[in-house]
Design a protein around this motif. Sequence first.
Motif, PDB file in Angstrom:
ATOM      1  N   VAL A 142       0.814  -1.278   0.068  1.00 33.48           N
ATOM      2  CA  VAL A 142       0.058   0.017   0.042  1.00 33.48           C
ATOM      3  C   VAL A 142       0.854   1.133   0.061  1.00 33.48           C
ATOM      4  O   VAL A 142       1.956   1.376   0.721  1.00 33.48           O
ATOM      5  CB  VAL A 142      -0.888   0.049   1.239  1.00 33.48           C
ATOM      6  CG1 VAL A 142      -1.783   1.367   1.192  1.00 33.48           C
ATOM      7  CG2 VAL A 142      -1.655  -1.301   1.232  1.00 33.48           C
ATOM      8  N   GLY A 143       0.491   2.192  -0.840  1.00 33.58           N
ATOM      9  CA  GLY A 143       1.282   3.478  -0.889  1.00 33.58           C
ATOM     10  C   GLY A 143       2.414   3.126  -1.891  1.00 33.58           C
ATOM     11  O   GLY A 143       3.478   4.155  -1.747  1.00 33.58           O
ATOM     12  N   ALA A 144       2.717   2.199  -2.737  1.00 37.79           N
ATOM     13  CA  ALA A 144       3.640   2.058  -3.658  1.00 37.79           C
ATOM     14  C   ALA A 144       3.264   3.081  -4.719  1.00 37.79           C
ATOM     15  O   ALA A 144       2.397   3.780  -4.882  1.00 37.79           O
ATOM     16  CB  ALA A 144       3.411   0.759  -4.252  1.00 37.79           C
ATOM     17  N   SER A 145       4.515   3.510  -5.405  1.00 35.29           N
ATOM     18  CA  SER A 145       4.621   4.744  -6.259  1.00 35.29           C
ATOM     19  C   SER A 145       3.920   4.130  -7.655  1.00 35.29           C
ATOM     20  O   SER A 145       3.608   3.145  -7.833  1.00 35.29           O
ATOM     21  CB  SER A 145       6.013   4.899  -6.777  1.00 35.29           C
ATOM     22  OG  SER A 145       6.668   3.810  -7.665  1.00 35.29           O
ATOM     23  N   LYS A 146       3.443   5.111  -8.318  1.00 35.56           N
ATOM     24  CA  LYS A 146       2.950   4.731  -9.633  1.00 35.56           C
ATOM     25  C   LYS A 146       3.699   3.960 -10.578  1.00 35.56           C
ATOM     26  O   LYS A 146       3.204   3.079 -11.258  1.00 35.56           O
ATOM     27  CB  LYS A 146       2.239   6.329 -10.265  1.00 35.56           C
ATOM     28  CG  LYS A 146       1.670   6.037 -11.587  1.00 35.56           C
ATOM     29  CD  LYS A 146       1.101   7.209 -12.122  1.00 35.56           C
ATOM     30  CE  LYS A 146      -0.077   7.861 -11.252  1.00 35.56           C
ATOM     31  NZ  LYS A 146      -0.681   9.016 -11.855  1.00 35.56           N
ATOM     32  N   LEU A 147       4.880   4.206 -10.541  1.00 45.29           N
ATOM     33  CA  LEU A 147       5.974   3.339 -11.436  1.00 45.29           C
ATOM     34  C   LEU A 147       5.653   1.773 -10.886  1.00 45.29           C
ATOM     35  O   LEU A 147       5.808   0.978 -11.973  1.00 45.29           O
ATOM     36  CB  LEU A 147       7.293   3.968 -11.322  1.00 45.29           C
ATOM     37  CG  LEU A 147       8.191   3.296 -12.156  1.00 45.29           C
ATOM     38  CD1 LEU A 147       7.767   3.330 -13.763  1.00 45.29           C
ATOM     39  CD2 LEU A 147       9.618   3.837 -12.082  1.00 45.29           C
ATOM     40  N   ALA A 148       5.959   1.618  -9.671  1.00 50.83           N
ATOM     41  CA  ALA A 148       5.586   0.273  -9.172  1.00 50.83           C
ATOM     42  C   ALA A 148       4.509  -0.568  -9.450  1.00 50.83           C
ATOM     43  O   ALA A 148       4.345  -1.554  -9.792  1.00 50.83           O
ATOM     44  CB  ALA A 148       5.785   0.276  -7.475  1.00 50.83           C
ATOM     45  N   LEU A 149       3.350   0.488  -9.528  1.00 49.33           N
ATOM     46  CA  LEU A 149       2.019  -0.005  -9.660  1.00 49.33           C
ATOM     47  C   LEU A 149       2.149  -0.544 -11.335  1.00 49.33           C
ATOM     48  O   LEU A 149       1.397  -1.443 -11.712  1.00 49.33           O
ATOM     49  CB  LEU A 149       1.025   0.775  -9.442  1.00 49.33           C
ATOM     50  CG  LEU A 149       0.879   0.865  -7.919  1.00 49.33           C
ATOM     51  CD1 LEU A 149      -0.490   2.131  -7.767  1.00 49.33           C
ATOM     52  CD2 LEU A 149       0.133  -0.458  -7.401  1.00 49.33           C
ATOM     53  N   ALA A 150       2.755   0.492 -12.119  1.00 50.39           N
ATOM     54  CA  ALA A 150       2.731   0.280 -13.448  1.00 50.39           C
ATOM     55  C   ALA A 150       3.418  -1.027 -13.838  1.00 50.39           C
ATOM     56  O   ALA A 150       2.947  -1.911 -14.650  1.00 50.39           O
ATOM     57  CB  ALA A 150       3.258   1.334 -14.154  1.00 50.39           C
ATOM     58  N   ALA A 151       4.624  -1.287 -13.110  1.00 49.69           N
ATOM     59  CA  ALA A 151       5.218  -2.675 -13.449  1.00 49.69           C
ATOM     60  C   ALA A 151       4.473  -3.741 -12.880  1.00 49.69           C
ATOM     61  O   ALA A 151       4.560  -4.782 -13.746  1.00 49.69           O
ATOM     62  CB  ALA A 151       6.720  -2.522 -12.753  1.00 49.69           C
TER      63      ALA A 151
END
Length: 319
Positions: A218-227
């Motif tokens: 929870v709270g991961a960056s948008k880049l981490a979520l994209a990956a």
Amino acid sequence: MATELELKLMVQSEYLKSASEFLDEFCLLSQTKTATRQATQSLMNGYFDTEEATLMQAGIALRIRAVNQQFIQTVKTRGSNRVGMHARGEWEWSIPSDQLNLSLLNEVPLPDSLADMAWSRHLLEVFRTDFERQIWLIEEHGTAMEVVCDCGKVTSPFGEDKISELELELKSGDESGLYRFALQLAKQLPVQVSTVSKAQKGVRLKQGTIEFPEKPNVGASKLALAAYWYEVWLVYWEAMLFMKDDILIQPVRHSMAQLARCLPQELASRLDRLDEIYQTILQTEDAKLLSAFASNKETGIIMLEIAQWLNRTSYGASQ
């Protein structure tokens, strides 16, 4: 030890000839001698583990390959996926026969769970991969790569799965060159990025499960979520074709929608247009849905372009 960095592309068997012809023509038209076709190989491979899949659970693949009447023992680690790429440790030894030489594993930094070697008393061949490999050595814009086209099957007591794929392995230069060349391929014939190794195909026949990436905190960056959503997209896409179940196009489209929310506007719009193509296919096709999805070139092109962006943004790879 070598670190293997490769990009794997799914290709349906009916397009393998087109892939081979494209690569032959590329070599023929090359202005230098840095693009050449090599001798085709017939590779017979036995993978070893315990009944309880001790090695697989520790992220290790142990294999003996027979090629040209010679035997090669190989250990590969699971490694990590570099946003659609495979990055793995690899150890290889020439051996005199098709019998394992476990003393060679002293050179491998095995995980603690395997250190006592007790598992070695219970090894057996758990599955095989047997395939024909066409090989091209290509250098373009400073990137040297080995491109192979594999056609064959994985077999085990639990069933079999086909092998129909292209692999681009980096030999020297920048990994972004793999993506550039893969995009040339994708614009000629329908291919899609795959993160499922041949060893994973063999394990899957027994376990019958699909392996998903670890969900970000929870709270991961948008880049981490994209990956993450990119990898989920690839997993569902490959599962849909492996299981021959077109209902999985729904989680494919859901993961695309989640991914689009994490991308720059241009890439997000491309993904939205791809979803519109899928919607049209769903409305116009009937019995040949899977074939229609798999034969669409735009899927592979967008997969590669998004992977390029993710790698450039995450690792600073030059493009």
